[in-house]
Design a protein around this motif. Structure first.
Motif, PDB file in Angstrom:
ATOM      1  N   ALA A 120       0.904  -1.221   0.068  1.00  0.00           N
ATOM      2  CA  ALA A 120       0.020  -0.081   0.002  1.00  0.00           C
ATOM      3  C   ALA A 120       0.870   1.251  -0.116  1.00  0.00           C
ATOM      4  N   GLY A 121       0.535   2.004  -1.070  1.00  0.00           N
ATOM      5  CA  GLY A 121       1.423   3.319  -1.006  1.00  0.00           C
ATOM      6  C   GLY A 121       2.570   3.255  -1.438  1.00  0.00           C
ATOM      7  N   LYS A 122       3.046   1.967  -2.080  1.00  0.00           N
ATOM      8  CA  LYS A 122       4.526   1.980  -2.519  1.00  0.00           C
ATOM      9  C   LYS A 122       4.220   1.485  -4.219  1.00  0.00           C
ATOM     10  N   GLN A 123       5.482   1.629  -4.923  1.00  0.00           N
ATOM     11  CA  GLN A 123       5.531   1.111  -6.125  1.00  0.00           C
ATOM     12  C   GLN A 123       5.589  -0.382  -6.289  1.00  0.00           C
ATOM     13  N   ARG A 124       5.225  -0.707  -7.530  1.00  0.00           N
ATOM     14  CA  ARG A 124       5.499  -2.233  -7.511  1.00  0.00           C
ATOM     15  C   ARG A 124       6.988  -2.687  -7.677  1.00  0.00           C
ATOM     16  N   GLU A 125       7.494  -3.783  -7.128  1.00  0.00           N
ATOM     17  CA  GLU A 125       8.560  -4.136  -7.225  1.00  0.00           C
ATOM     18  C   GLU A 125       8.684  -5.600  -7.580  1.00  0.00           C
ATOM     19  N   LEU A 126       9.822  -5.793  -8.438  1.00  0.00           N
ATOM     20  CA  LEU A 126      10.254  -7.315  -8.727  1.00  0.00           C
ATOM     21  C   LEU A 126      10.609  -8.093  -7.552  1.00  0.00           C
ATOM     22  N   VAL A 127      10.029  -9.182  -7.296  1.00  0.00           N
ATOM     23  CA  VAL A 127      10.362 -10.121  -6.216  1.00  0.00           C
ATOM     24  C   VAL A 127      11.521 -11.091  -6.663  1.00  0.00           C
ATOM     25  N   ALA A 128      10.702 -11.890  -7.577  1.00  0.00           N
ATOM     26  CA  ALA A 128      11.640 -12.941  -8.182  1.00  0.00           C
ATOM     27  C   ALA A 128      11.469 -13.377  -9.655  1.00  0.00           C
ATOM     28  N   SER A 129      12.208 -13.790 -10.223  1.00  0.00           N
ATOM     29  CA  SER A 129      11.946 -14.110 -11.746  1.00  0.00           C
ATOM     30  C   SER A 129      12.787 -15.340 -11.960  1.00  0.00           C
ATOM     31  N   ILE A 130      12.418 -16.395 -12.973  1.00  0.00           N
ATOM     32  CA  ILE A 130      12.965 -17.547 -13.322  1.00  0.00           C
ATOM     33  C   ILE A 130      12.650 -17.505 -14.830  1.00  0.00           C
ATOM     34  N   ALA A 131      13.945 -17.937 -15.357  1.00  0.00           N
ATOM     35  CA  ALA A 131      13.860 -18.084 -17.116  1.00  0.00           C
ATOM     36  C   ALA A 131      13.471 -19.496 -17.241  1.00  0.00           C
ATOM     37  N   THR A 132      13.533 -19.669 -18.759  1.00  0.00           N
ATOM     38  CA  THR A 132      13.342 -21.004 -19.237  1.00  0.00           C
ATOM     39  C   THR A 132      14.073 -22.059 -18.553  1.00  0.00           C
ATOM     40  N   THR A 133      15.463 -21.712 -18.679  1.00  0.00           N
ATOM     41  CA  THR A 133      16.591 -22.704 -18.062  1.00  0.00           C
ATOM     42  C   THR A 133      16.532 -23.003 -16.767  1.00  0.00           C
ATOM     43  N   GLY A 134      15.656 -22.385 -15.766  1.00  0.00           N
ATOM     44  CA  GLY A 134      15.467 -22.559 -14.685  1.00  0.00           C
ATOM     45  C   GLY A 134      16.250 -21.386 -13.724  1.00  0.00           C
ATOM     46  N   THR A 135      17.215 -20.755 -14.412  1.00  0.00           N
ATOM     47  CA  THR A 135      18.017 -19.630 -13.688  1.00  0.00           C
ATOM     48  C   THR A 135      17.120 -18.746 -13.080  1.00  0.00           C
TER      49      THR A 135
END
Length: 114
Positions: free
Chosen positions: A40-55
């Motif tokens: 609430a009241g903050k910008q959206r942030e990236l928490v985690a990502s995963i590539a096709t390779t699993g990285t």
């Protein structure tokens, strides 16, 4: 392409939750799968990502506590969240990137009580 996220809820600090997100529709290939959050009241942030390779990659604030995984056969991405803290309280969104662009889920609310 539609994304359906689930698994949010209310949990005490130190507890765990597992978020799921499944894609349906005209899916050719999903490249990167992500989890974002917006408090609430903050910008959206990236928490985690995963590539096709699993990285995978994580925000510093969740490293060692959250684990992202994917099931390509099910066009799904998951976020295992352990040792939750009140500051993890936010609406969590899944997002998936294909050659056609990025698709977003509807968000699932995670509330961590102290």
């Amino acid at each position: 392409v539609q994304l359906q996220a689930s698994g949010g809820g209310l949990v005490q600090a130190g507890g765990s939750l597992r978020l799921s997100c499944a894609a349906s529709g005209s899916i050719v290939r999903i490249d990167v799968m992500n989890w974002y959050r917006q408090a609430a009241g903050k910008q959206r942030e990236l928490v985690a990502s995963i590539a096709t390779t699993g990285t995978s990659d994580y925000a510093d604030s969740v490293k060692g506590r959250f684990t992202i995984s994917r099931d390509n056969a099910k066009n799904s991405v998951y976020l295992q969240m352990n040792s939750l803290k009140p500051e993890d309280t936010a609406t969590y969104y899944c997002a998936m990137t294909t050659y056609r662009g990025i698709y977003w889920g509807q968000g699932t609310l995670v509330t961590v009580s102290s």
